[in-house]
Design an enzyme around this catalytic site. Sequence first.
Site, PDB file in Angstrom:
ATOM      1  N   GLU A 157     -40.653  23.627   7.644  1.00 57.79           N
ATOM      2  CA  GLU A 157     -41.162  24.399   8.209  1.00 57.79           C
ATOM      3  C   GLU A 157     -41.543  25.825   7.649  1.00 57.79           C
ATOM      4  O   GLU A 157     -40.557  26.377   7.164  1.00 57.79           O
ATOM      5  CB  GLU A 157     -40.509  24.641   9.552  1.00 57.79           C
ATOM      6  CG  GLU A 157     -41.226  25.421  10.635  1.00 57.79           C
ATOM      7  CD  GLU A 157     -40.584  25.829  11.912  1.00 57.79           C
ATOM      8  OE1 GLU A 157     -39.382  24.978  11.965  1.00 57.79           O
ATOM      9  OE2 GLU A 157     -41.010  26.508  12.675  1.00 57.79           O
TER      10      GLU A 157
ATOM     11  N   ARG B 272     -26.227  17.061   6.277  1.00 61.63           N
ATOM     12  CA  ARG B 272     -26.608  18.400   5.626  1.00 61.63           C
ATOM     13  C   ARG B 272     -25.648  19.073   4.567  1.00 61.63           C
ATOM     14  O   ARG B 272     -24.430  18.760   4.767  1.00 61.63           O
ATOM     15  CB  ARG B 272     -27.192  19.469   6.543  1.00 61.63           C
ATOM     16  CG  ARG B 272     -26.404  20.230   7.637  1.00 61.63           C
ATOM     17  CD  ARG B 272     -27.086  20.521   8.791  1.00 61.63           C
ATOM     18  NE  ARG B 272     -27.888  21.748   8.166  1.00 61.63           N
ATOM     19  CZ  ARG B 272     -28.900  21.815   8.392  1.00 61.63           C
ATOM     20  NH1 ARG B 272     -29.849  21.317   9.180  1.00 61.63           N
ATOM     21  NH2 ARG B 272     -29.410  23.315   8.280  1.00 61.63           N
TER      22      ARG B 272
ATOM     23  N   LYS C 168     -32.453  29.154   7.910  1.00 65.06           N
ATOM     24  CA  LYS C 168     -33.322  30.324   7.459  1.00 65.06           C
ATOM     25  C   LYS C 168     -33.401  31.227   8.590  1.00 65.06           C
ATOM     26  O   LYS C 168     -33.790  32.466   8.414  1.00 65.06           O
ATOM     27  CB  LYS C 168     -34.852  29.442   7.509  1.00 65.06           C
ATOM     28  CG  LYS C 168     -34.917  28.678   6.256  1.00 65.06           C
ATOM     29  CD  LYS C 168     -36.301  28.220   6.261  1.00 65.06           C
ATOM     30  CE  LYS C 168     -36.573  26.736   7.042  1.00 65.06           C
ATOM     31  NZ  LYS C 168     -37.580  26.038   7.166  1.00 65.06           N
TER      32      LYS C 168
HETATM   33  P1  ATP Z   1     -33.046  25.724   8.672  1.00 65.71           P
HETATM   34  O1  ATP Z   1     -31.999  25.468   9.874  1.00 65.71           O
HETATM   35  O2  ATP Z   1     -32.348  26.338   7.434  1.00 65.71           O
HETATM   36  O3  ATP Z   1     -34.362  26.559   8.888  1.00 65.71           O
HETATM   37  P2  ATP Z   1     -34.192  23.400   8.950  1.00 65.71           P
HETATM   38  O4  ATP Z   1     -33.674  21.980   8.946  1.00 65.71           O
HETATM   39  O5  ATP Z   1     -34.866  23.971  10.124  1.00 65.71           O
HETATM   40  O6  ATP Z   1     -33.345  24.403   8.188  1.00 65.71           O
HETATM   41  P3  ATP Z   1     -36.814  22.679   7.522  1.00 65.71           P
HETATM   42  O7  ATP Z   1     -37.604  23.505   7.108  1.00 65.71           O
HETATM   43  O8  ATP Z   1     -37.111  21.972   9.093  1.00 65.71           O
HETATM   44  O9  ATP Z   1     -35.232  23.479   7.883  1.00 65.71           O
HETATM   45  O10 ATP Z   1     -36.340  21.539   6.776  1.00 65.71           O
HETATM   46  C1  ATP Z   1     -36.941  20.843   6.010  1.00 65.71           C
HETATM   47  C2  ATP Z   1     -36.149  19.719   5.423  1.00 65.71           C
HETATM   48  O11 ATP Z   1     -34.898  20.124   4.594  1.00 65.71           O
HETATM   49  C3  ATP Z   1     -35.713  18.787   6.806  1.00 65.71           C
HETATM   50  O12 ATP Z   1     -35.956  17.391   6.131  1.00 65.71           O
HETATM   51  C4  ATP Z   1     -34.289  19.237   6.671  1.00 65.71           C
HETATM   52  O13 ATP Z   1     -33.566  18.092   7.294  1.00 65.71           O
HETATM   53  C5  ATP Z   1     -33.923  19.479   5.441  1.00 65.71           C
HETATM   54  N1  ATP Z   1     -32.740  20.309   5.334  1.00 65.71           N
HETATM   55  C6  ATP Z   1     -32.550  21.669   5.962  1.00 65.71           C
HETATM   56  N2  ATP Z   1     -31.328  22.170   5.645  1.00 65.71           N
HETATM   57  C7  ATP Z   1     -30.657  21.220   5.063  1.00 65.71           C
HETATM   58  C8  ATP Z   1     -29.281  21.238   4.367  1.00 65.71           C
HETATM   59  N3  ATP Z   1     -28.530  22.250   4.820  1.00 65.71           N
HETATM   60  N4  ATP Z   1     -28.936  20.239   3.534  1.00 65.71           N
HETATM   61  C9  ATP Z   1     -29.796  19.177   3.512  1.00 65.71           C
HETATM   62  N5  ATP Z   1     -31.219  19.112   4.047  1.00 65.71           N
HETATM   63  C10 ATP Z   1     -31.554  20.057   4.696  1.00 65.71           C
HETATM   64 MG    MG Z   2     -36.284  23.876  11.334  1.00 69.91          MG
END
Ligand code: ATP
Ligand code: MG
Length: 565
Positions: free
Chosen positions: A36, A262, A272
């Site tokens: 995102e 994760r 983020k």
């Molecule tokens: P954040 O909470 O940091 O915003 P998110 O999962 O909301 O993380 P996205 O932009 O939706 O962020 O993530 C893109 C991809 O990266 C998704 O498939 C998510 O599952 C993966 N991802 C995010 N954080 C991790 C992590 N700590 N370890 C492994 N994969 C991750």
């Molecule tokens: Mg997210």
Amino acid sequence: MAEESLKVTNFIRDIINEDIKNNKNNGNVVTRFPPEPNGYLHIGHAKSICLNFGLAEEYKGRCHLRFDDTNPVKEDVEYIESIKEDVKWLGFDWGEDLYFASDHFDRLYEFALELIKMGKAYVCSLSADQIREYRGTLTEPGKESPYRNRTIEENLDLFERMKAGEFNDGEHVLRAKIDMCSGNLSMRDPTLYRIRKVRHHRTGNKWCIYPMYDFTHCLSDSIEGVTHSICTLEFENNRPLYDWILDTLGMDCHPQQIEFARLNLSYTLMSKRKLLELVEEGHVTGWDDPRMPTISGLRRRGYTPEAIRDFCGRIGVAKRDSMVDLSLLEHCIREDLNKRAPRVMAVLNPLKVVIINYPVDGVEEVDALNNPEDADAGKRKIPFTRELYIERDDFREDPPKKFFRLAPGREVRLKYAYYIKCEEVIKDKETGEVMEVRCTYDPETRGGWSEDGRKVKGTLHWVSADRSIESEVRLYDHLFTKEDPSDIAEGDDCRNYLNPDSLTVLRSCRVEPSLAGSLPGSRFQFERLGYFCVDPDSGENMPVFNRIVSLRDSWAKIEKKIKEG
Ligand code: ATP
Ligand code: MG
């Protein structure tokens, strides 16, 4: 590429191998990385990138980069550009396969109409609070919305008018009609569309209704022909919904959602949203602050893509959440830079040494090895003069036991140069601070070796006083003092655990002259001190170095202990 990320066999590869054996998806493998664009990528994302792009490479398939841009309130083009840059820098290539969920908005709208026509979706006019209340809990079933049984005609009319902008944010939503008594909360008539009267960075003012993540994600995967939709464990409960939407719409392409744990890294945060707060509140200088766990922060700090890929390969892929020790990441960068970073001399806290038996204007060049780990790296010359600097820590007036460095009357080796012996200590009369150390050198020990076999216990790094370059060095420590800053009691705040000493700036450091004009991003090993990288803040006459990591490797010790049992 990504060879490192493939070493470890994991359960996801087992699933794919089985699928290929059964000729599922005609043996094709298509994965995607779906960020995102609401912030910069962090090292957790690197794990997902290495996994998705790595699998695509291994199985000669494709990996899409898809921006999940369904929430225009929080998204920005700046983030899109930074994410692309970071994925490329990590060494991966999406080729033609760059997508935006917003590219699919027209089709998603058509799918929503289809669900309404099937009687599988309805416009609900409860408020957000009421919807939450009606949803029930894990132990109590939900209640059906009073709007659940609107006719198909009424739903079509309302949904079209939602799209036309006739209502305000929050007045209505479109919900799937599934089961308010389901044991799985995500199946209790989840919201599919909401009204958000905001401009979208790609579709402009075309839309004022935006699809929710759960609706968008599975359909985007399906439209793009993804075969394996790999996501993190928190989406496990959403899998039945993922499948319900695709099954109900009878989609030809039904990707398999697979969840993995994760990455959590000690002494830092992987969110983020929280990282954005640190940036906005000025706790760090920006997304690329070298203390940040972001890809751009690690890059500026001096981490290499190779080290990050190596790290992602070593941590592996599992089904259970765990905390990875930051020292493993540090170990990976040391291993990489040990092989290729040129060695140089730098003094961070200078103490002047005057060689009293050396000619006043004398200069000579001594040979220094560029990298003892790399036979092809060759040698360079460093100037030796009467006045030098050594590290303040390398001298003690009253040396404790086991202090083998310089002290009154003691002889040590200056690396690549000579043996020197401390003859006199000059101190500030008022403060008692040591201002200068006066030494003699032994001309018979050129290169740092004595013909007569006389041994010294200490070997010090040094630079010439007037032929070295003044520079700034930034030392970094953990961003947080708490191992898991996300694990805090209610009412507490992770900001309470920010490490006040995470940054130390040293402004009167001296580096050897060969470092003049080094470009930002160049990496070196400062002998005995650690690995350093030239920061973009460097001025023409004042280089700035970031310490990437010190030389002490606690992970290597752990590994050794494990091996020795
Ligand atoms: P954040 O909470 O940091 O915003 P998110 O999962 O909301 O993380 P996205 O932009 O939706 O962020 O993530 C893109 C991809 O990266 C998704 O498939 C998510 O599952 C993966 N991802 C995010 N954080 C991790 C992590 N700590 N370890 C492994 N994969 C991750
Ligand atoms: Mg997210």
